[in-house]
Design a protein around this motif. Structure first.
Motif, PDB file in Angstrom:
ATOM      1  N   SER A  73       0.815  -1.211   0.000  1.00 51.31           N
ATOM      2  CA  SER A  73       0.000   0.000   0.000  1.00 51.31           C
ATOM      3  C   SER A  73       0.852   1.266   0.000  1.00 51.31           C
ATOM      4  O   SER A  73       0.556   2.222  -0.721  1.00 51.31           O
ATOM      5  CB  SER A  73      -0.934   0.001   1.210  1.00 51.31           C
ATOM      6  OG  SER A  73      -1.641   1.211   1.317  1.00 51.31           O
ATOM      7  N   LYS A  88       2.228   1.825  -3.472  1.00 50.76           N
ATOM      8  CA  LYS A  88       1.154   2.164  -4.406  1.00 50.76           C
ATOM      9  C   LYS A  88       0.713   3.618  -4.241  1.00 50.76           C
ATOM     10  O   LYS A  88       0.350   4.285  -5.223  1.00 50.76           O
ATOM     11  CB  LYS A  88      -0.037   1.233  -4.205  1.00 50.76           C
ATOM     12  CG  LYS A  88       0.175  -0.173  -4.731  1.00 50.76           C
ATOM     13  CD  LYS A  88      -1.081  -1.016  -4.538  1.00 50.76           C
ATOM     14  CE  LYS A  88      -0.919  -2.402  -5.122  1.00 50.76           C
ATOM     15  NZ  LYS A  88      -2.140  -3.222  -4.931  1.00 50.76           N
ATOM     16  N   GLN A  89       0.733   4.106  -3.006  1.00 51.62           N
ATOM     17  CA  GLN A  89       0.373   5.507  -2.767  1.00 51.62           C
ATOM     18  C   GLN A  89       1.305   6.440  -3.542  1.00 51.62           C
ATOM     19  O   GLN A  89       0.875   7.444  -4.116  1.00 51.62           O
ATOM     20  CB  GLN A  89       0.451   5.810  -1.265  1.00 51.62           C
ATOM     21  CG  GLN A  89      -0.594   5.110  -0.431  1.00 51.62           C
ATOM     22  CD  GLN A  89      -0.295   5.175   1.063  1.00 51.62           C
ATOM     23  OE1 GLN A  89       0.238   6.160   1.569  1.00 51.62           O
ATOM     24  NE2 GLN A  89      -0.611   4.106   1.782  1.00 51.62           N
ATOM     25  N   VAL A 110       3.168   5.576  -6.249  1.00 52.43           N
ATOM     26  CA  VAL A 110       2.933   5.355  -7.683  1.00 52.43           C
ATOM     27  C   VAL A 110       1.721   6.150  -8.159  1.00 52.43           C
ATOM     28  O   VAL A 110       1.687   6.671  -9.279  1.00 52.43           O
ATOM     29  CB  VAL A 110       2.746   3.853  -7.973  1.00 52.43           C
ATOM     30  CG1 VAL A 110       2.273   3.632  -9.410  1.00 52.43           C
ATOM     31  CG2 VAL A 110       4.045   3.096  -7.720  1.00 52.43           C
ATOM     32  N   ASN A 111       0.737   6.297  -7.278  1.00 55.12           N
ATOM     33  CA  ASN A 111      -0.482   7.023  -7.639  1.00 55.12           C
ATOM     34  C   ASN A 111      -0.370   8.536  -7.456  1.00 55.12           C
ATOM     35  O   ASN A 111      -1.360   9.254  -7.596  1.00 55.12           O
ATOM     36  CB  ASN A 111      -1.665   6.497  -6.828  1.00 55.12           C
ATOM     37  CG  ASN A 111      -2.072   5.090  -7.238  1.00 55.12           C
ATOM     38  OD1 ASN A 111      -1.901   4.698  -8.385  1.00 55.12           O
ATOM     39  ND2 ASN A 111      -2.591   4.323  -6.290  1.00 55.12           N
ATOM     40  N   GLY A 112       0.839   9.019  -7.122  1.00 59.34           N
ATOM     41  CA  GLY A 112       1.058  10.457  -7.098  1.00 59.34           C
ATOM     42  C   GLY A 112       1.360  11.076  -5.760  1.00 59.34           C
ATOM     43  O   GLY A 112       1.658  12.271  -5.678  1.00 59.34           O
ATOM     44  N   PRO A 167       1.620  12.042 -12.030  1.00 56.91           N
ATOM     45  CA  PRO A 167       2.006  11.119 -10.964  1.00 56.91           C
ATOM     46  C   PRO A 167       3.482  10.738 -10.998  1.00 56.91           C
ATOM     47  O   PRO A 167       4.237  11.251 -11.817  1.00 56.91           O
ATOM     48  CB  PRO A 167       1.112   9.908 -11.231  1.00 56.91           C
ATOM     49  CG  PRO A 167       0.873   9.931 -12.701  1.00 56.91           C
ATOM     50  CD  PRO A 167       0.791  11.395 -13.068  1.00 56.91           C
ATOM     51  N   TYR A 168       3.822   9.838 -10.130  1.00 55.23           N
ATOM     52  CA  TYR A 168       5.176   9.322  -9.929  1.00 55.23           C
ATOM     53  C   TYR A 168       5.907   9.115 -11.251  1.00 55.23           C
ATOM     54  O   TYR A 168       5.383   8.507 -12.185  1.00 55.23           O
ATOM     55  CB  TYR A 168       5.028   8.021  -9.141  1.00 55.23           C
ATOM     56  CG  TYR A 168       6.243   7.149  -9.060  1.00 55.23           C
ATOM     57  CD1 TYR A 168       7.322   7.513  -8.278  1.00 55.23           C
ATOM     58  CD2 TYR A 168       6.283   5.945  -9.746  1.00 55.23           C
ATOM     59  CE1 TYR A 168       8.422   6.696  -8.180  1.00 55.23           C
ATOM     60  CE2 TYR A 168       7.377   5.120  -9.653  1.00 55.23           C
ATOM     61  CZ  TYR A 168       8.448   5.492  -8.865  1.00 55.23           C
ATOM     62  OH  TYR A 168       9.534   4.683  -8.764  1.00 55.23           O
TER      63      TYR A 168
END
Length: 299
Positions: A138, A141-142, A144-146, A177-178
Motif C-alpha cells: 500500500s 502504491k500511494q 505510484v499514484n502520485g 504522478p510518480y
C-alpha cells in the motif's frame, strides 16, 4: 367534628406547612448548588482530557515530523538517486545507526523491487533474480499514484510487532504522478509511541489509545494489544462514538466511559478515555457532602 380532632388536624397542617417552609428552600439550594458543582466538574474533566491529549498528541507529532525530516534530507542525495546498491547501502546504514527507533531502511526501485537495504539481507537470490518485491504494498502504491509520502502500519515479520513504514518518493523532477525513480523507506518500531501512550494515566482508570487512519491499534494504554497481530477497532463503541476535539461517552464492559479524541501524527487518532464514575468522583463526593450538610442543618 370533635374539638380534639379539629385541633389534631390543624396541628398536622401547621406541621406540614412548616416542613414545606423549611425544606423547599433547602431543596432548591441543594439543586442549584449541585447543578453548579456539576457544571464546574464537567468543565474540569473536559479540560483534563483535552490537556492530556494535547500533550501526548504534540509528542507524537514531533516524532512523526522527525521521520519526515529524515526522509526529506536523504531522499535527494545523489547516492540514493543513483539506484546503485553500493552507493545507497552506506547511507541506509547510517540512517538506521543514527535513529534508535528505526530497524530498517531501504530503497525501492521503479519496478517495485528493493535496490538496497540497511541490513545484511541480500537483494538478489542465488540465481541472480531480484528479491523483496514491494510493488504491491500500500505504501508504495500511494507513491505510484502520485503521493509524495507513502505510509502503512504493518505487522513486522522481523519484530512480530506493529511497525510503521514511511516512504518518500525519489523523483528526477516534479512530475505527477510518480515519474518512475523509486522511493526511500524507513521501518520504525512504535516502542517510543507505545511507552508514551502506556505511561499516560488519568485518575485511577484513565488511559490513552493511539490508532492509525484505518482504526488499527498502534499503542494501547489499557493493556489490550495482542502480540502478533494488528487489532482493528473500527467496530468498537469507542471509535463509533468518538468525535474529533470533543468529549464523548460510550459503554465498555458494562461501564460508562468518557473520552476525548485528537488528531495526531500521520492522520492518526489519539483517544484519552476514563471511567465516568472515576472522572466525576469529586462531583459525587461533593453532592454527598452538600446533602449531608443541608439535612443536618435543618432546624
Amino acid at each position: 367534628m370533635p374539638e380534639n380532632d379539629q385541633g389534631t388536624d390543624m396541628f398536622k397542617k401547621i406541621l406540614f406547612a412548616m416542613f414545606l417552609v423549611i425544606s423547599l428552600p433547602m431543596a432548591s439550594l441543594w439543586y442549584f448548588s449541585s447543578y453548579k458543582i456539576q457544571n464546574e466538574i464537567a468543565l474540569k474533566v473536559n479540560d483534563d482530557l483535552a490537556r492530556t491529549s494535547e500533550i501526548v498528541a504534540t509528542k507524537i507529532d514531533d516524532w512523526s515530523d522527525m521521520n519526515l525530516r529524515l526522509l526529506n534530507e536523504h531522499s535527494n542525495l545523489s547516492q540514493i538517486k543513483s539506484g546503485v546498491e553500493a552507493q545507497q547501502r552506506p547511507i541506509l546504514q547510517s540512517i538506521v545507526k543514527s535513529y534508535e527507533w528505526l530497524y530498517l531502511a531501504y530503497v525501492i526501485g521503479s519496478d517495485g523491487y528493493k535496490t538496497a537495504r540497511s541490513d545484511d539481507e541480500p537483494i538478489r537470490k542465488l540465481n541472480g533474480e531480484k528479491a523483496h518485491f514491494r510493488g504491491d504494498r500500500s505504501y508504495f502504491k500511494q507513491i505510484v499514484n502520485g503521493a509524495t509520502i507513502g505510509e502503512q502500519l504493518v505487522l513486522s515479520r522481523t519484530l512480530n510487532k506493529p511497525a510503521f513504514i514511511l516512504c518518500k518518493a525519489i523523483k528526477q523532477g516534479n512530475k505527477v504522478p510518480y515519474d518512475g525513480i523509486g522511493a526511500l523507506c524507513i521501518g520504525s518500531t512504535v516502542s517510543q509511541l507505545s511507552d508514551l501512550v502506556v505511561n499516560t494515566k488519568i485518575g485511577k482508570t484513565g488511559y490513552a489509545v493511539l490508532f492509525d487512519s484505518t482504526n488499527k491499534v498502534i499503542a494501547h494504554g489499557g493493556g489490550k494489544v495482542l502480540e502478533g497481530q494488528l487489532q482493528d477497532f473500527s467496530d468498537s463503541e469507542m471509535i463509533k462514538s468518538a468525535r474529533l476535539n470533543n468529549q464523548f461517552m460510550y459503554r465498555e464492559n458494562e461501564k460508562d466511559m468518557i473520552g476525548y479524541m485528537k488528531p495526531a501524527g500521520r492522520g492518526w487518532k489519539l483517544i484519552v478515555t476514563q471511567e465516568y464514575d472515576d472522572a466525576y468522583s469529586s462531583h459525587i463526593e461533593s453532592n454527598r457532602e452538600l446533602l449531608l450538610f443541608l439535612t443536618t442543618n435543618i432546624r
